[in-house]
Design a protein around this motif. Structure first.
Motif, PDB file in Angstrom:
ATOM      1  N   SER A 212       0.844  -1.198   0.000  1.00 57.60           N
ATOM      2  CA  SER A 212       0.000   0.000   0.000  1.00 57.60           C
ATOM      3  C   SER A 212       0.878   1.247   0.000  1.00 57.60           C
ATOM      4  O   SER A 212       2.082   1.169   0.274  1.00 57.60           O
ATOM      5  CB  SER A 212      -0.888   0.007   1.241  1.00 57.60           C
ATOM      6  OG  SER A 212      -0.075   0.184   2.390  1.00 57.60           O
ATOM      7  N   GLU A 214       0.940   3.500   2.150  1.00 55.71           N
ATOM      8  CA  GLU A 214       1.473   3.676   3.505  1.00 55.71           C
ATOM      9  C   GLU A 214       2.654   2.719   3.747  1.00 55.71           C
ATOM     10  O   GLU A 214       3.669   3.104   4.328  1.00 55.71           O
ATOM     11  CB  GLU A 214       0.334   3.445   4.520  1.00 55.71           C
ATOM     12  CG  GLU A 214       0.725   3.552   5.978  1.00 55.71           C
ATOM     13  CD  GLU A 214       1.369   4.897   6.373  1.00 55.71           C
ATOM     14  OE1 GLU A 214       1.315   5.855   5.569  1.00 55.71           O
ATOM     15  OE2 GLU A 214       1.955   4.969   7.470  1.00 55.71           O
ATOM     16  N   GLU A 215       2.527   1.494   3.296  1.00 51.02           N
ATOM     17  CA  GLU A 215       3.643   0.542   3.448  1.00 51.02           C
ATOM     18  C   GLU A 215       4.889   1.030   2.710  1.00 51.02           C
ATOM     19  O   GLU A 215       6.007   0.925   3.201  1.00 51.02           O
ATOM     20  CB  GLU A 215       3.242  -0.853   2.940  1.00 51.02           C
ATOM     21  CG  GLU A 215       2.372  -1.619   3.931  1.00 51.02           C
ATOM     22  CD  GLU A 215       1.730  -2.869   3.339  1.00 51.02           C
ATOM     23  OE1 GLU A 215       1.797  -3.917   3.991  1.00 51.02           O
ATOM     24  OE2 GLU A 215       1.171  -2.803   2.218  1.00 51.02           O
ATOM     25  N   ARG A 217       5.618   4.100   2.111  1.00 55.62           N
ATOM     26  CA  ARG A 217       6.150   5.246   2.865  1.00 55.62           C
ATOM     27  C   ARG A 217       7.019   4.747   4.032  1.00 55.62           C
ATOM     28  O   ARG A 217       8.173   5.153   4.180  1.00 55.62           O
ATOM     29  CB  ARG A 217       5.015   6.122   3.389  1.00 55.62           C
ATOM     30  CG  ARG A 217       5.473   7.467   3.957  1.00 55.62           C
ATOM     31  CD  ARG A 217       4.352   8.234   4.638  1.00 55.62           C
ATOM     32  NE  ARG A 217       3.895   7.571   5.846  1.00 55.62           N
ATOM     33  CZ  ARG A 217       4.537   7.588   7.023  1.00 55.62           C
ATOM     34  NH1 ARG A 217       5.668   8.259   7.152  1.00 55.62           N
ATOM     35  NH2 ARG A 217       4.046   6.942   8.059  1.00 55.62           N
ATOM     36  N   VAL A 218       6.469   3.847   4.815  1.00 53.78           N
ATOM     37  CA  VAL A 218       7.194   3.361   5.999  1.00 53.78           C
ATOM     38  C   VAL A 218       8.491   2.668   5.578  1.00 53.78           C
ATOM     39  O   VAL A 218       9.553   2.881   6.176  1.00 53.78           O
ATOM     40  CB  VAL A 218       6.301   2.402   6.824  1.00 53.78           C
ATOM     41  CG1 VAL A 218       7.102   1.720   7.924  1.00 53.78           C
ATOM     42  CG2 VAL A 218       5.109   3.170   7.407  1.00 53.78           C
ATOM     43  N   LYS A 275      11.091  11.531   0.891  1.00 48.88           N
ATOM     44  CA  LYS A 275       9.706  11.959   0.634  1.00 48.88           C
ATOM     45  C   LYS A 275       9.467  12.132  -0.868  1.00 48.88           C
ATOM     46  O   LYS A 275       8.416  11.764  -1.393  1.00 48.88           O
ATOM     47  CB  LYS A 275       9.410  13.262   1.376  1.00 48.88           C
ATOM     48  CG  LYS A 275       9.267  13.045   2.875  1.00 48.88           C
ATOM     49  CD  LYS A 275       8.882  14.339   3.564  1.00 48.88           C
ATOM     50  CE  LYS A 275       8.793  14.148   5.071  1.00 48.88           C
ATOM     51  NZ  LYS A 275       8.917  15.433   5.789  1.00 48.88           N
ATOM     52  N   ASN A 282       4.865   6.014  -5.428  1.00 47.84           N
ATOM     53  CA  ASN A 282       3.430   5.793  -5.277  1.00 47.84           C
ATOM     54  C   ASN A 282       2.667   6.191  -6.536  1.00 47.84           C
ATOM     55  O   ASN A 282       1.679   5.543  -6.891  1.00 47.84           O
ATOM     56  CB  ASN A 282       2.899   6.494  -4.028  1.00 47.84           C
ATOM     57  CG  ASN A 282       3.093   5.609  -2.798  1.00 47.84           C
ATOM     58  OD1 ASN A 282       3.038   4.375  -2.892  1.00 47.84           O
ATOM     59  ND2 ASN A 282       3.334   6.208  -1.655  1.00 47.84           N
TER      60      ASN A 282
END
Ligand code: TRP
Ligand code: SF4
Length: 331
Positions: A212, A214-215, A217-218, A275, A282
């Motif tokens: 995802s 979010e995954e 990103r982390v 970032k 993404n």
């Protein structure tokens, strides 16, 4: 069965579950790119998985379906390519048996990866017939579909060489049935894992195609960057940074040049750089996730694709086995 006008590309991957970016850039992307120029047959090499993982097969079915879901999500197209599972084509075993008859043991024992893997995978008992015969099975895969070109990484080169030798021996003994398969070396960019080692499931350092936003990103935030860059004001070196190869893959050219320059002059910090990368990754992976969601919303779809592909593969295989029986004077 008529031969297709295009050359036949044949390739397989073991069922390792969700495809990670190393698998994607190392193989699957090339598969997608070859679809228009060649008649492609791509399969899940579940029988090959058994050569090392025969003792525990509990994950294999799920891993097969997950892998094919990802293949379809990134653009493998069942309208263009034949997509199937190795074990669904029984002629694979039949042809492997026949090639086994004519393959000298010495050839198999001399394959460099054979001894290496015996050492590396000490926890498994690989003193089996099947493990030694891995290249025989691989030859059957290629020859069954009369493949001309096999996209492989450098690591598979020695396997393909023995496939060529087995095919040559067969053709020499019984007549020209099979084309000699050629390696198709395709560009495989560097894809390090989160910790800087090669991206690999066994290292637990992967980014999956289906992760995802979010995954992603982390995971990217956790990545190791230039280890010599202790403070923000220290200039960095993209060549020793594990993040930079991902900019090469996911950021537009102008931005890559900018990253490079700003890193070297310490004009950019690693957090901002991450970032920036996260946004670009993404953006690229969002359509893949959307396609995946579409596919998983259709229960049974992946199995249907594999059933249809299996049927086509079995038809090619049956025709090849007729030619084999004929050449060998079997009844
Ligand atoms: N050896 C490949 C792997 O380990 C899988 C494979 C099996 C294959 N048969 C093949 C690749 C034939 C190319 C052609 O992933
Ligand atoms: Fe790597 Fe970017 Fe940091 Fe340079 S600025 S070391 S490229 S993360």
């Amino acid at each position: 069965m008529s031969e297709p006008a295009k050359k036949i590309v044949l390739s397989g991957l073991r069922p390792t579950g969700r495809v990670h970016l190393g698998n994607y850039w190392g193989a699957v992307k090339n598969w997608v790119d070859l679809q228009d120029q060649y008649a492609c047959r791509y399969f899940v090499a579940d029988l090959h998985a058994l050569t090392t993982d025969y003792a525990d097969t509990s994950a294999i079915r799920e891993a097969t379906l997950e892998a094919v879901t990802d293949w379809l999500s990134v653009g493998l197209d069942p309208e263009k390519s034949v997509i199937f599972v190795q074990s669904q084509v029984p002629q694979t075993a039949e042809l492997a048996l026949i090639f086994g008859m004519i393959t000298p043991l010495g050839w198999l024992e001399r394959v460099p990866t054979y001894k290496e893997q015996l050492q590396e995978l000490r926890e498994k008992d690989l003193g089996t017939f099947g493990f030694l015969g891995y290249p025989v099975l691989m030859t059957a895969d290629i020859a069954l579909y009369r493949g001309h070109c096999v996209p492989v990484g450098k690591d598979q080169e020695s396997h393909l060489e023995i496939c060529r030798e087995i095919v040559r021996r067969f053709n020499g003994m019984y007549g020209e049935v099979f084309p000699e398969p050629q390696a198709l070396f395709t560009a495989t960019p560097k894809v390090p894992g989160l910790d800087g080692r090669k991206m690999s499931k066994s290292y637990g350092n992967t980014i999956a195609l289906s992760d995802s936003a979010e995954e992603i990103r982390v995971k990217v935030m956790s990545m190791v960057t230039d280890p010599k860059r202790a403070r923000r004001a220290d200039p960095g070196d993209p060549d020793t940074c594990n993040l930079f190869p991902f900019h090469l893959l996911y950021s537009p050219k102008e931005e890559v040049a900018q990253v490079d320059a700003e890193c070297r002059s310490a004009a950019r910090g690693c957090v901002d750089c991450k970032k920036h990368l996260i946004r670009n990754m993404n953006a690229a992976l969002e359509p893949v996730r959307a396609k995946r969601a579409e596919i998983t919303a259709r229960p049974g779809y992946v199995r249907e694709v594999l059933e249809e592909g299996g049927e086509k593969a079995r038809a090619f295989a049956a025709e090849t086995m007729k030619r084999v029986a004929d050449a060998m004077k079997l009844l």
